[in-house]
Design an enzyme around this catalytic site. Structure first.
Site, short mmCIF file in Angstrom:
data_model
loop_
_atom_site.label_atom_id
_atom_site.label_comp_id
_atom_site.label_asym_id
_atom_site.label_seq_id
_atom_site.Cartn_x
_atom_site.Cartn_y
_atom_site.Cartn_z
N ARG A 181 -18.52 74.24 -9.31
CA ARG A 181 -18.88 74.65 -10.71
C ARG A 181 -18.85 76.03 -11.13
O ARG A 181 -19.50 76.87 -10.46
CB ARG A 181 -20.40 73.96 -10.53
CG ARG A 181 -21.01 74.04 -12.02
CD ARG A 181 -22.52 73.67 -11.82
NE ARG A 181 -23.30 73.75 -12.95
CZ ARG A 181 -23.98 74.95 -13.36
NH1 ARG A 181 -24.01 75.80 -12.58
NH2 ARG A 181 -24.32 74.97 -14.43
N LYS A 227 -23.83 83.98 -9.00
CA LYS A 227 -25.30 83.68 -8.31
C LYS A 227 -25.79 84.87 -7.77
O LYS A 227 -24.81 85.94 -7.45
CB LYS A 227 -25.32 82.66 -7.60
CG LYS A 227 -25.42 81.07 -8.47
CD LYS A 227 -25.92 79.90 -7.81
CE LYS A 227 -25.94 78.89 -8.81
NZ LYS A 227 -26.05 77.55 -8.07
C1 8Y7 Z 1 -25.93 74.62 -10.09
C2 8Y7 Z 1 -26.25 73.63 -11.04
C3 8Y7 Z 1 -26.79 75.26 -11.76
C4 8Y7 Z 1 -25.52 74.06 -8.67
C5 8Y7 Z 1 -25.21 71.93 -9.43
C6 8Y7 Z 1 -26.52 78.68 -12.38
C7 8Y7 Z 1 -27.11 73.23 -13.31
C8 8Y7 Z 1 -27.68 77.85 -12.30
N1 8Y7 Z 1 -26.49 75.73 -10.53
N2 8Y7 Z 1 -25.83 72.45 -10.66
N3 8Y7 Z 1 -26.77 73.96 -12.11
N4 8Y7 Z 1 -24.98 72.85 -8.51
N5 8Y7 Z 1 -24.57 70.70 -9.12
O1 8Y7 Z 1 -26.58 80.05 -11.90
O2 8Y7 Z 1 -25.29 75.12 -7.93
O3 8Y7 Z 1 -25.52 78.12 -12.63
S1 8Y7 Z 1 -27.80 76.46 -12.88
#
Ligand code: 8Y7
Length: 268
Positions: A249, A213
């Protein structure tokens, strides 16, 4: 012994957006996404998160039909693999199609705020990840402000968990996520990362998504490109593990699993 020490589960990210895999058509992008998912499993992923709508600021909206057409064949293609699959969507109709295709977790960056979403989650009987976002993806990074970011995120997540349970979602199906980068400055993100033990203490499994990020590039300008943020991503994952999060994640599954294993072994 160090072979099966407790550590967070690693959720590998599988994006199925036309820009995420060079793409000569839907069959190509399906095959590429399925192959990527299998690679992440062989790298040690415990879960996969499959998404067909970019939440990047400025990303174009996707219709329900188009989003289902992207994610369904990928879920079907990975459903035989032996890790749980999560569907990353804000749309109840997409979640329904994804669960029917074999996903068992609904990862909702809008925390079931769409009309009918809590009832749909209850009916599907799936796990749900409730993530905090301030505003909406298109504008969320335009000068986000909080009086007390940790208190506000915590109160929001508890209120969304209550709304989910009021609709019939079981307590033990609910995960919470502070939503790093979703309507947050670098200081907000850092305050939330430092407060992870407090979120973990709420009694729900916590998912942390900090991988690649932009706040990492603010702290390290040489991390301008998203793929130059591995070190920062690992630091955040290790901080999450130390705080007791249930899952991280991530894009870089292999490196994250290795870092978490070593950290767990040191901790005994
Ligand atoms: C997150 C996410 C994204 C996160 C959860 C990226 C879909 C942006 N970030 N879902 N999604 N938590 N639960 O940079 O922080 O991956 S998308």
């Amino acid at each position: 012994m160090w072979e099966n020490l407790k550590r967070p589960k690693v959720m590998g990210i599988v994006n199925v957006t036309p820009d995420s895999f060079s793409d000569g058509g839907r069959h190509d992008s399906t095959a590429a996404a399925v192959a990527h998912g299998r690679k992440l499993i062989s790298d040690g992923a415990d879960l996969l998160d499959i998404g067909g709508e970019s939440t990047r600021p400025g990303a174009a909206a996707v219709s329900v039909e188009a989003e289902i057409a992207r994610v369904r064949p990928v879920i079907e293609g990975l459903a035989g693999a032996d890790v749980p699959l999560s569907i990353d969507t804000m749309k109840p109709a997409v979640a329904r199609a994804a669960i029917a295709a074999g996903a068992t977790i609904w990862n909702d960056v809008a925390a079931l705020t769409a009309p009918g979403a809590p009832e749909t989650a209850a009916e599907l009987g799936c796990d749900v990840v409730l993530m905090h976002m301030k505003g909406e993806p298109r504008t969320m990074q335009d000068d986000p402000r909080y009086d007390d970011v940790v208190g506000e995120v915590e109160a929001f997540l508890l209120a969304r968990a209550e709304a989910a349970m009021a609709a019939g979602v079981a307590h033990d199906r609910i995960w919470l996520d502070p939503g790093i980068g979703f309507g947050k400055t670098v200081d907000h993100n850092l305050a939330l990362l430092a407060a992870l033990p407090r979120l973990v203490a709420l009694g729900y499994p916590v998912l942390l998504g900090a991988s690649r990020k932009r706040f990492i590039a603010t702290l390290d300008p040489l991390g301008k490109d998203a793929d130059a943020r591995l070190g920062g991503s690992l630091a955040a994952a290790l901080a999450g593990a130390a705080a007791g999060v249930a899952a991280v994640r991530v894009h870089d599954v292999r490196e994250t699993v290795q870092a978490l294993r070593v950290q767990a072994a040191i901790g005994g």
